[in-house]
Write a protein that holds these residues in place. Structure first.
Motif, short mmCIF file in Angstrom:
data_model
loop_
_atom_site.label_atom_id
_atom_site.label_comp_id
_atom_site.label_asym_id
_atom_site.label_seq_id
_atom_site.Cartn_x
_atom_site.Cartn_y
_atom_site.Cartn_z
N ALA A 141 5.70 5.03 -8.17
CA ALA A 141 5.94 3.96 -7.20
C ALA A 141 5.22 2.68 -7.59
N SER A 142 3.99 2.81 -8.08
CA SER A 142 3.23 1.61 -8.46
C SER A 142 3.84 0.94 -9.69
N PHE A 143 4.45 1.73 -10.58
CA PHE A 143 5.13 1.16 -11.75
C PHE A 143 6.35 0.34 -11.33
N VAL A 144 7.10 0.85 -10.36
CA VAL A 144 8.26 0.12 -9.83
C VAL A 144 7.81 -1.19 -9.20
N ASP A 145 6.66 -1.17 -8.52
CA ASP A 145 6.11 -2.40 -7.92
C ASP A 145 5.82 -3.44 -8.99
N VAL A 146 5.28 -3.00 -10.13
CA VAL A 146 4.98 -3.93 -11.23
C VAL A 146 6.27 -4.60 -11.71
N GLU A 189 0.82 -1.22 0.00
CA GLU A 189 0.00 0.00 0.00
C GLU A 189 0.85 1.26 0.00
N ALA A 190 2.18 1.09 0.07
CA ALA A 190 3.08 2.23 0.25
C ALA A 190 3.03 3.24 -0.88
N TYR A 191 2.74 2.78 -2.12
CA TYR A 191 2.68 3.72 -3.25
C TYR A 191 1.66 4.83 -3.00
N GLU A 192 0.62 4.51 -2.20
CA GLU A 192 -0.44 5.47 -1.92
C GLU A 192 -0.27 6.13 -0.56
N SER A 208 0.10 12.63 -7.17
CA SER A 208 -0.42 11.55 -8.02
C SER A 208 0.68 10.99 -8.91
N PHE A 209 1.63 11.84 -9.33
CA PHE A 209 2.75 11.36 -10.14
C PHE A 209 3.64 10.44 -9.32
N ALA A 210 3.90 10.81 -8.06
CA ALA A 210 4.73 9.97 -7.18
C ALA A 210 4.09 8.61 -6.96
N ALA A 211 2.77 8.59 -6.77
CA ALA A 211 2.05 7.33 -6.57
C ALA A 211 2.12 6.46 -7.83
#
Length: 271
Positions: free
Chosen positions: A206-211, A61-64, A200-203
């Motif tokens: 971060a979510s792209f790195v998770d993928v 959940e860290a991306y958010e 929103s850009f940071a989130a």
């Protein structure tokens, strides 16, 4: 001979196509993230034992909540986890909750106060070693000394009614949370992840790195892909495009206003 020649041409064309598309770079990024993620997961399992799954869930959940990838979240948590678990008498469950709150507090502080996230992380890691010289990095009105940290704990006690011990890392992190909540800093990262352009850009980033990391480890990437889709839509539709439209809408009026103000001045100067 013909087959070899044709094969080499196809291979060359394929490599050029992949290079233009950035696929090779993406694959290498995925492998790098996967390696780092694998190491971070191992550290979390070693330090938090039976509570490791809770930390992993918080990391997803860290991306958010924090504005960082799961891997960065876990790497930072492992840097102070040993001291935190020890200060709590080996209670890994409580340590996982306080660690998560500390990470959220770091993200909120970076968003609200405009401080570099790495500087805040360094400060928290310093507190784990009873080094308070970077307390002023948090910009909460306290200097970088042990005496100032003691003053912060006293102020937190006045607010919460709970006594905090400077020799207990869990108490230190909880006291900082009390002060940030009192100053209205708490919860800003999650809010900005949906309402502001940079948040929103940071989130999304971060979510792209998770993928990438989950892809390399062969884990179920559907949740991280869903998160990427949601954060991308929030960034583009909720923040970037509306802001771009406002710029375009206001630009003609701004130009006309500038000309109207500047023209007489230029004329007076003979320009």
């Amino acid at each position: 001979s013909l087959g070899k020649g044709l094969g080499s041409k196809i291979a060359s064309l394929a490599m050029k196509t992949l290079a233009v598309a950035g696929v090779g770079k993406t694959i290498m990024s995925s492998i790098t993230q996967g390696g780092e993620l694998e190491q971070s997961l191992g550290g979390i399992e070693t330090l938090f034992k039976d509570s490791a799954d809770k930390v992993k869930a918080y990391a997803k959940e860290a991306y958010e909540t924090t504005g960082v990838s799961a891997n960065e979240y876990m790497k930072n948590v492992t840097s102070f986890a040993a001291a935190l678990v020890s200060s709590l008498g080996g209670d890994t469950d409580k340590a996982s909750k306080i660690a998560n709150q500390a990470m959220i507090d770091m993200g909120d502080n970076a968003n609200k106060m405009g401080t570099n996230m790495q500087d805040i992380q360094n400060a928290y890691q310093g507190f784990a070693k009873q080094n308070y010289t970077m307390l002023d990095n948090l910009k909460l009105g306290y200097g970088g000394t042990k005496k100032e940290m003691e003053r912060l704990l006293e102020d937190a006690q006045k607010i919460s009614g709970i006594e905090y011990n400077i020799d207990n890392l869990g108490d230190v992190y909880e006291a900082i949370h009390v002060i940030q909540k009192e100053l209205g800093i708490t919860g800003t990262t999650a809010k900005e992840a949906s309402e502001t352009l940079q948040g929103s850009f940071a989130a999304m980033k971060a979510s792209f790195v998770d993928v990438l990391g989950n892809l390399a480890l062969g884990e179920n990437i559907k949740p991280s892909l869903n998160a990427l889709a949601e954060t991308t839509a929030t960034f583009l539709l909720g923040n970037f495009i509306p802001m771009f439209v406002r710029v375009l809408s206001n630009l003609p009026g701004a130009i006309i206003s500038f000309i109207g103000t500047a023209a007489p001045i230029f004329k007076d100067q003979g320009l």
